[in-house]
Design a protein around this motif. Structure first.
Motif, short mmCIF file in Angstrom:
data_model
loop_
_atom_site.label_atom_id
_atom_site.label_comp_id
_atom_site.label_asym_id
_atom_site.label_seq_id
_atom_site.Cartn_x
_atom_site.Cartn_y
_atom_site.Cartn_z
N LYS A 257 49.79 32.86 50.53
CA LYS A 257 49.13 33.49 49.39
C LYS A 257 49.72 33.00 48.08
CE LYS A 257 48.01 38.05 47.46
NZ LYS A 257 48.18 39.52 47.64
N ASN A 258 51.03 32.89 48.02
CA ASN A 258 51.68 32.37 46.80
C ASN A 258 51.31 30.91 46.55
OD1 ASN A 258 53.00 34.79 46.21
ND2 ASN A 258 54.74 34.29 47.52
N LEU A 259 51.23 30.13 47.62
CA LEU A 259 50.80 28.74 47.49
C LEU A 259 49.37 28.66 46.97
CD1 LEU A 259 52.13 26.89 50.66
CD2 LEU A 259 52.66 26.35 48.29
N GLU A 260 48.51 29.52 47.51
CA GLU A 260 47.11 29.53 47.10
C GLU A 260 46.98 29.90 45.62
OE1 GLU A 260 43.01 30.48 46.55
OE2 GLU A 260 44.64 31.92 46.35
N ASN A 261 47.71 30.91 45.19
CA ASN A 261 47.67 31.32 43.78
C ASN A 261 48.18 30.21 42.86
OD1 ASN A 261 46.67 33.85 44.44
ND2 ASN A 261 48.70 34.78 44.58
N MET A 262 49.15 29.45 43.34
CA MET A 262 49.75 28.40 42.54
C MET A 262 48.88 27.15 42.47
SD MET A 262 53.54 26.73 43.06
CE MET A 262 53.07 25.88 44.58
N LEU A 263 48.17 26.85 43.56
CA LEU A 263 47.46 25.57 43.65
C LEU A 263 45.96 25.65 43.44
CD1 LEU A 263 49.23 23.98 46.77
CD2 LEU A 263 49.68 23.52 44.36
N THR A 264 45.39 26.86 43.42
CA THR A 264 43.93 26.98 43.46
C THR A 264 43.24 26.28 42.29
OG1 THR A 264 42.10 28.54 43.57
CG2 THR A 264 44.06 29.27 42.37
N VAL A 265 43.74 26.48 41.07
CA VAL A 265 43.12 25.84 39.90
C VAL A 265 43.37 24.34 39.93
CG1 VAL A 265 43.07 25.73 37.38
CG2 VAL A 265 43.33 27.94 38.53
N PHE A 266 44.58 23.94 40.33
CA PHE A 266 44.91 22.52 40.42
C PHE A 266 44.00 21.82 41.43
CE2 PHE A 266 47.19 19.37 43.03
CZ PHE A 266 47.33 18.37 42.09
N ILE A 267 43.78 22.44 42.60
CA ILE A 267 42.92 21.85 43.62
C ILE A 267 41.49 21.71 43.11
CG2 ILE A 267 41.95 22.17 45.91
CD1 ILE A 267 44.83 21.33 46.02
N LEU A 268 41.02 22.72 42.36
CA LEU A 268 39.67 22.64 41.79
C LEU A 268 39.57 21.47 40.82
CD1 LEU A 268 36.84 23.82 41.39
CD2 LEU A 268 37.80 25.31 39.61
N MET A 269 40.58 21.30 39.95
CA MET A 269 40.59 20.17 39.02
C MET A 269 40.62 18.85 39.78
SD MET A 269 43.27 21.64 36.17
CE MET A 269 43.38 20.02 35.39
N LEU A 270 41.42 18.79 40.83
CA LEU A 270 41.50 17.58 41.65
C LEU A 270 40.15 17.28 42.30
CD1 LEU A 270 43.23 15.35 43.00
CD2 LEU A 270 43.73 16.99 44.81
N TYR A 271 39.49 18.32 42.79
CA TYR A 271 38.18 18.17 43.45
C TYR A 271 37.15 17.62 42.47
CZ TYR A 271 34.77 19.51 47.06
OH TYR A 271 33.81 19.49 48.05
N GLY B 228 39.67 27.20 43.45
CA GLY B 228 39.45 27.99 42.26
C GLY B 228 38.42 29.08 42.45
N GLY B 229 38.24 29.56 43.69
CA GLY B 229 37.27 30.59 43.98
C GLY B 229 35.87 30.06 44.26
#
Length: 401
Positions: A264-278, A368-369
């Motif tokens: 959960k902490n990883l997801e909160n930390m990476l979610t926006v970054f992963i969206l930008m990467l996508y 990012g949701g």
């Protein structure tokens, strides 16, 4: 995880070097520490250095934007410039994340070092399996690292032959005249090399964080499968006030909860970054595919953009998919652990039911949701990229006619 005391040390714990999974953090630490972005070594010096590097990238961004919107820039060079701009933005995001979220990353690393189970906890067979897969993770990231280093070499050699800047840019000062040109070339060339190493090292770091959680779910499954059936057959022997079966279940519950909190902490930390990467991957893949198949004036840089980003996003989607599968497979393991072999114990049976119910909800890393990091998302990305590429192709055909 909030009760974990994080200690900034220069050396990794000794047991990390011999662990079949955690050893991945050894080369990662060496590379990121050399770039002054290792989370456990953040201080005023690294903060100032990161500010200088990010400021340099932002100034390059202004030059890239000026180049893209310049009247003399045609569609081909503009597409190449946009792809380069996306790569610079990706690098800035990694630098910013490493600085702003340094304490959170350090807490997660502390949890992995001291609370995650060793890879040989349930036997040598599982240890060898996890060790082989850890090598696969390292080699997979290393494959597209080659394309990134090739891109950096292209930036350092090709533009010099035509008296251009390593990263397509346009500045307000006479940057194409000596000695400004030589200074800009060395400056952008050094940042291009840093950019390639930075992106690939951070990718290996983030992928390794998720892979470590995947490996822990595998260890949790094997531990329950091997130990619960054994204590059930022995008649649920008691140790003090608890039975052996309850001790096994309680240990699994605690570790399962730890893995859920860490993920959960990883997801909160990476979610926006992963969206930008996508999103960045969509743009870069479409533009590089356009340059490779339609324009065909330069192959080297567009090819590295295409191969590098496709391999990059595949690694994230694959490891995210593995996290989903392993976390949900724990439910099947609980059902098959041998709960029916021994005497009835109410709290053990109730706990197993609750574990199964929770394990049926997959652990995911979201975009990012807007979606979930999985192989299904990778296929959707490929379809969307092909649609955008087709649109660019038809626009180019109309312009030629």
């Amino acid at each position: 995880m909030s009760d974990i005391q994080v200690v900034n040390t220069e050396k990794l714990p000794k047991h990390i070097w011999h662990d079949g999974v955690k050893w991945l953090f050894v080369p990662i630490k060496i590379i990121l520490d050399s770039l002054s972005v290792w989370a456990e070594r953040q201080n005023k010096f690294t903060l100032i250095l990161s500010i200088i590097v990010v400021t340099s990238y932002i100034y390059i961004l202004t030059g890239q934007i000026s180049f893209i919107f310049d009247k003399e820039t045609d569609l081909t060079t503009a597409a190449d410039g946009i792809a380069g701009l996306i790569v610079v933005l990706e690098t800035i995001s990694r630098r910013v994340i490493s600085t702003i979220l340094a304490k959170k990353i350090a807490r997660i690393l502390s949890t992995i070092y001291h609370q995650f189970w060793p890879s040989d906890m349930v036997g040598d067979e599982v240890d060898r399996l996890l060790r082989r897969r850890s090598w696969i993770v390292l080699v997979s990231v290393g494959i597209y690292t080659i394309s990134a280093l090739f891109w950096a070499s292209q930036c350092l050699t090709v533009p010099f032959q035509v008296h251009a800047t390593p990263l397509p840019s346009k500045f307000t000062f006479p940057y194409l005249q000596s000695p400004f040109y030589e200074m800009v070339y060395v400056w952008q060339g050094a940042l291009s090399a840093e950019l390639a190493v930075n992106i690939c090292a951070f990718d290996l770091f983030f992928v390794s964080l998720i892979w470590t959680c995947v490996a822990q779910f595998r260890l949790l499954r094997e531990y329950l499968k091997r130990n619960f059936a054994r204590v059930a057959r022995s008649g649920f022997n008691r140790t003090e006030d608890n039975t052996e079966a309850w001790n096994v279940v309680l240990k699994c519950i605690k570790h399962h909860h730890l893995l859920i909190e860490t993920a959960k902490n990883l997801e909160n930390m990476l979610t926006v970054f992963i969206l930008m990467l996508y999103i960045g991957t969509i743009g870069t893949v479409c533009l590089s595919g356009f340059l490779l198949t339609i324009v065909r004036t330069e192959i080297g840089r567009p090819l590295t953009y295409f191969c590098g980003h496709m391999g990059q996003i595949f690694m994230y989607c694959f490891i995210g998919n593995e996290l989903i599968l392993e976390s949900m497979a724990f439910s099947d393991t609980v059902y098959e652990c041998g709960w029916h072999l021994g005497a009835y114990e109410r709290r053990v049976q109730k706990s197993l039911v609750l574990i199964m119910a929770r394990a049926q909800r997959p652990i995911t890393i979201t975009l990012g949701g807007f979606g979930v990091l999985s192989l299904s998302s990778y296929m959707k990305l490929l379809k969307f990229c092909f649609s955008v590429y087709t649109l660019l192709n038809s626009m180019m055909a109309k312009q030629r006619n």
